[in-house]
Scaffold this motif. Structure first.
Motif: not given
Length: 516
Positions: A216-224, A510-516
């Motif tokens: 992936a170009k960008l990874v988000v950790l959302a595990l708690g 932020r994610v949308d902006k970075v990938l755009s």
């Protein structure tokens, strides 16, 4: 689109613009915001749509600090801990975001104003009433409901209690039906791969023995608040100390909201009926105006808070207290009226954290027969403590990932702060003739906790003091982001879910902006 991890070809690679690891409140909010957009998204969820003991067992760990249930305080299936939350919400106060000299390690990298527009949207996602948390807004509209204590020192903090919406149920369809989103169930991320300073993707295993990769170009950790730190510490393939851990900060500053029953309150005849402060408060429908929809199962609930000036003068963190344990027709020894000042000393204007004198003194005073007798519980902001932390143990789970040890520890100042705040609150009840309070030393009392895991990947402008920056991006890994309450640098006293969702809405932009 929905897939099962065991159905994927072993050793294959999925590719996406965004990989979201975890599908609780933060992960589902992110996926829902990105659904239907221009970026391809893979969401990896360890569990299924229903609870599984085998998957839940991956949460097993040890505890070396204050008593804490590491295993049962969270749930590992689609929807995460929103599958067992109580629906109680309140935004953080302005003071919670501020750096305060008397609260070590306090301060967010941005102020409350930054989150306000996202709070309003989070309000809707959590199925709450209007975005109104001013007690006067509700009390002005509710007949026979009064503030029990309202002074320059003690005010009422208002919470909203919604229907405890299960995100995994309500928002499942919007995630699964999105053409640009691929939800993979039974997918356990065991390692985050980096290429130099940039995230490359994640390695995935299943309990049945399958494995595959996600690039992936960008990874988000959302595990708690526990698992975000665990995965970052366990991702040692390229960095022996773990990801984002150049300054030994990952896993540190673990916080939870503690509840300590510091005293007993015997109300006087002059006191209003405390309906707003007990059990779940009062139904929103009592506000009685027609433009509020679907409020029959929603409530407003009050806690007593010290004003920001009072906490500043007393040099303590943000302080709240709630009523519990109602008994009727009982008397109790207590503290009342002008005797308060003689008992605890002159609290106002004092500095330092020396403990007030809290001898259990019975003072004669009038009480009404059949009066209401409550426990008062402190719900105080925890002081961020670097020695309260998550670490890895030598024991491996069935996927080969080290299990965690939790050492939950109070900051050395916290007990004294609780007692100072409690003494101020007790004096205000006595001064106003509303009742008598019997105080007890905080260190002798059992501690309950809220199952609110915060702070283990804290946000800070400087890499030497935080794991992620103001945008929730890991300081030393480009395009690796962390979502959820693990990024909270300070925890306030309000329940965290509304802030978790607000931060996730902000991060989606932020994610949308970075990938755009």
């Amino acid at each position: 689109m929905l897939e099962r991890a065991n159905d994927l070809t072993r050793g294959s690679t999925l590719r996406a613009d965004v990989c979201i690891v975890g599908a609780g409140a933060a992960g589902i909010t992110l996926a829902r915001e990105l659904a239907g957009g221009r970026h391809s998204v893979v969401v990896l969820e360890s569990g299924a749509f229903d609870f599984s003991e085998a998957t839940q067992d991956l949460y097993a760990g040890t505890n070396s600090g204050l008593p804490y249930d590491v295993f049962g305080s969270r749930l590992r299936f689609f929807g995460g801990s929103t599958n067992h939350w109580a629906g109680q919400c309140r935004p953080f106060d302005q003071a919670d975001f501020e750096e305060r000299a008397w609260v070590p390690n306090s301060g967010w990298p941005f102020g409350r104003k930054e989150l306000l527009p996202y709070y309003e949207r989070a309000q809707d996602m959590c199925d709450l009433g209007p975005f109104e948390y001013d007690a006067e807004f509700w009390l002005d509209r509710m007949k026979d409901v009064d503030a029990l204590l309202d002074t320059n020192t003690v005010r009422t903090a208002l919470y909203q209690i919604g229907p405890a919406t299960h995100f995994g149920t309500k928002y499942r369809k919007s995630v699964v039906d999105a053409k640009n989103v691929n939800l993979v169930l039974g997918a356990n991320v065991v390692n985050v791969r980096v290429d130099g300073k940039r995230v490359a993707g994640v390695d995935v295993k299943t309990l049945e023995g399958n494995d595959f990769l996600v690039d992936a170009k960008l990874v988000v950790l959302a595990l708690g608040g526990i698992e975000n730190a665990r995965l970052m510490l366990a991702s040692r393939a390229q960095r022996p100390a773990g990801l984002g851990n150049e300054h030994d900060l990952v896993g540190r500053y673990f916080m939870d909201h503690s509840l300590v029953a510091f005293g007993r309150l015997l109300l006087s005849e002059a006191a209003p009926v405390p309906a707003l402060y007990y059990f779940v408060g009062v139904p929103m429908k009592k506000a009685g105006f027609p433009d509020l929809k679907n409020l029959a199962t929603r409530y407003v609930f009050g806690q007593f808070i010290l004003t920001s000036q009072a906490t500043r003068d007393a040099e303590i963190p943000n302080f709240a207290a709630m009523l519990s344990g109602l008994r009727t027709g009982q008397d109790t020894p207590g503290i009342t009226g002008a005797d308060i000042a003689a008992l605890v000393g002159d609290i106002e204007g004092r500095t330092g954290l020396e403990r007030p004198t809290l001898e259990m003194t019975t003072i004669t005073g009038e009480t009404r027969k059949g009066s209401d007798h409550f426990e008062l519980q402190v719900n105080m902001e925890p002081t961020p403590n670097p020695d309260s932390r998550i670490t890895l143990t030598a024991e491996l789970d069935p996927l080969g990932v080290p299990r965690v040890d939790l050492r939950w520890a109070f900051h050395p100042n916290d007990y004294a702060s609780m007692e100072r705040g409690a003494a101020i609150l007790a004096r205000e009840f006595g001064r106003r003739g509303l009742g008598r309070v019997h105080l007890q030393p905080a260190e002798t009392l059992p501690v309950k906790y809220g199952n609110h895991h915060m702070g283990t990947t804290r946000a800070h402008r400087r890499a030497t003091q935080g794991v992620v920056d103001a945008n929730c991006e890991v300081h030393d890994v480009v395009n690796l982001y962390v979502a959820g309450s693990s990024v909270f640098p300070a925890g306030g006293f309000s329940n965290p879910t509304l802030t978790i969702v607000a931060l996730a809405l902000r991060l989606a932009e932020r994610v949308d902006k970075v990938l755009s």
